[in-house]
Design a protein around this motif. Structure first.
Motif, PDB file in Angstrom:
ATOM      1  N   CYS A  18      65.506  13.325  14.608  1.00 41.37           N
ATOM      2  CA  CYS A  18      66.833  12.712  14.700  1.00 41.37           C
ATOM      3  C   CYS A  18      67.664  13.067  13.475  1.00 41.37           C
ATOM      4  O   CYS A  18      67.189  12.994  12.336  1.00 41.37           O
ATOM      5  CB  CYS A  18      66.690  11.192  14.817  1.00 41.37           C
ATOM      6  N   SER A  20      71.736  12.377  11.849  1.00 39.00           N
ATOM      7  CA  SER A  20      72.955  11.591  12.006  1.00 39.00           C
ATOM      8  C   SER A  20      74.038  12.168  11.092  1.00 39.00           C
ATOM      9  O   SER A  20      73.744  12.817  10.084  1.00 39.00           O
ATOM     10  CB  SER A  20      72.709  10.116  11.674  1.00 39.00           C
ATOM     11  N   SER A  63      72.436  13.387  22.428  1.00 39.23           N
ATOM     12  CA  SER A  63      73.296  12.883  21.358  1.00 39.23           C
ATOM     13  C   SER A  63      73.895  11.555  21.781  1.00 39.23           C
ATOM     14  O   SER A  63      73.928  11.206  22.967  1.00 39.23           O
ATOM     15  CB  SER A  63      74.406  13.884  21.030  1.00 39.23           C
ATOM     16  N   ALA A  71      74.619  10.484  16.399  1.00 39.68           N
ATOM     17  CA  ALA A  71      73.218  10.852  16.153  1.00 39.68           C
ATOM     18  C   ALA A  71      72.840  11.895  17.190  1.00 39.68           C
ATOM     19  O   ALA A  71      73.386  11.922  18.300  1.00 39.68           O
ATOM     20  CB  ALA A  71      72.310   9.637  16.268  1.00 39.68           C
ATOM     21  N   THR A 102      65.098   9.494  10.585  1.00 41.99           N
ATOM     22  CA  THR A 102      66.481   9.923  10.825  1.00 41.99           C
ATOM     23  C   THR A 102      67.010  10.555   9.548  1.00 41.99           C
ATOM     24  O   THR A 102      67.001   9.932   8.489  1.00 41.99           O
ATOM     25  CB  THR A 102      67.373   8.734  11.230  1.00 41.99           C
ATOM     26  N   GLN A 104      70.170  12.201   7.568  1.00 42.77           N
ATOM     27  CA  GLN A 104      71.621  12.364   7.486  1.00 42.77           C
ATOM     28  C   GLN A 104      71.921  13.824   7.170  1.00 42.77           C
ATOM     29  O   GLN A 104      71.249  14.434   6.335  1.00 42.77           O
ATOM     30  CB  GLN A 104      72.181  11.461   6.386  1.00 42.77           C
TER      31      GLN A 104
END
Length: 125
Positions: A18, A20, A63, A71, A102, A104
């Motif tokens: 994942c 983001s 998404s 995300a 997750t 970034q």
């Protein structure tokens, strides 16, 4: 591969990756501009990222718009590498409600013009 729904993707790909990004829901850097110089409708920052994803990913992906950005889940490690190579990582990966891991990424409103131009949108300098 085509984009899948978030829930179906999560069921099919338990070990997905994942990412983001924090972006505006509108084209904030172009205040009120919704068309490029050639008269083409400009996508939102999220929409432009989806154009990039459709052109770049080989494996399954999904998404989701979230508050303050979006995300994206990818199943193929090579697609994950493509994301990191294109946009870089920001900080350490974190556990979120979206995914146990997750990351970034550096796709921001400020990177929109460069990516838009790469996809053929006619923007002023």
């Amino acid at each position: 591969m085509p984009k899948q729904s978030w829930n179906n993707f999560k069921k099919s790909h338990a070990h997905s990756i994942c990412f983001s990004a924090g972006v505006s829901s509108k084209i904030s850097s172009r205040k009120g501009t919704t068309f490029d110089l050639a008269g083409n409708k400009l996508p939102t920052p999220y929409g432009l990222f989806l154009e990039w994803a459709r052109a770049s990913f080989k494996g399954d992906w999904a998404s989701l718009k979230i508050q303050g950005g979006f995300a994206i889940l990818v199943s193929d490690p090579e697609d994950a590498n493509r994301v990191v190579k294109a946009f870089g990582k920001l900080g350490q990966a974190k556990r979120t409600r979206l995914s146990p891991v997750t990351q970034q990424i550096g796709y921001r409103d400020q990177t929109y013009p460069k990516l838009a131009k790469a996809f053929g949108y006619a923007l002023s300098a």
